[in-house]
Design a protein around this motif. Structure first.
Motif, PDB file in Angstrom:
ATOM      1  N   THR A  66       1.052  -1.107  -0.083  1.00  0.00           N
ATOM      2  CA  THR A  66      -0.012  -0.089   0.054  1.00  0.00           C
ATOM      3  C   THR A  66       0.789   1.134  -0.083  1.00  0.00           C
ATOM      4  O   THR A  66       1.759   1.225   0.763  1.00  0.00           O
ATOM      5  CB  THR A  66      -0.911  -0.090   1.418  1.00  0.00           C
TER       6      THR A  66
ATOM      7  N   GLU B  41       1.458   5.170   0.486  1.00  0.00           N
ATOM      8  CA  GLU B  41       0.981   6.363   1.173  1.00  0.00           C
ATOM      9  C   GLU B  41       1.757   7.603   0.754  1.00  0.00           C
ATOM     10  O   GLU B  41       2.949   7.297   0.873  1.00  0.00           O
ATOM     11  CB  GLU B  41       0.690   6.202   2.640  1.00  0.00           C
ATOM     12  N   ARG B  42       1.203   8.894   0.524  1.00  0.00           N
ATOM     13  CA  ARG B  42       1.914   9.868   0.371  1.00  0.00           C
ATOM     14  C   ARG B  42       2.510  10.546   1.365  1.00  0.00           C
ATOM     15  O   ARG B  42       1.990  10.767   2.376  1.00  0.00           O
ATOM     16  CB  ARG B  42       0.915  10.906  -0.685  1.00  0.00           C
ATOM     17  N   THR B  43       3.606  10.826   1.370  1.00  0.00           N
ATOM     18  CA  THR B  43       4.539  11.271   2.691  1.00  0.00           C
ATOM     19  C   THR B  43       5.229  12.944   1.850  1.00  0.00           C
ATOM     20  O   THR B  43       5.898  12.540   0.816  1.00  0.00           O
ATOM     21  CB  THR B  43       5.481  10.697   3.181  1.00  0.00           C
TER      22      THR B  43
END
Length: 46
Positions: free
Chosen positions: A41, A43-45
């Motif tokens: 998965t 996730e934008r950081t």
């Protein structure tokens, strides 16, 4: 197809057509869950 055969085996065990459909649906659900667990998965950081 290899995953399907490993999880469900090569043939359906149920005798009636309705039960074979149910068995195939259960097998597909298990296979989808196994593939979903193996996918990362993101996730934008920022």
């Amino acid at each position: 197809m290899g995953h399907w055969k490993a999880v469900i085996e090569t043939k359906l065990k149920a005798r009636s057509y309705a039960n074979q459909k149910t068995e195939a649906k259960i097998g597909a659900r298990i296979l989808h869950r196994m593939t979903g667990l193996g996918q990362p998965t993101f996730e934008r950081t920022a």
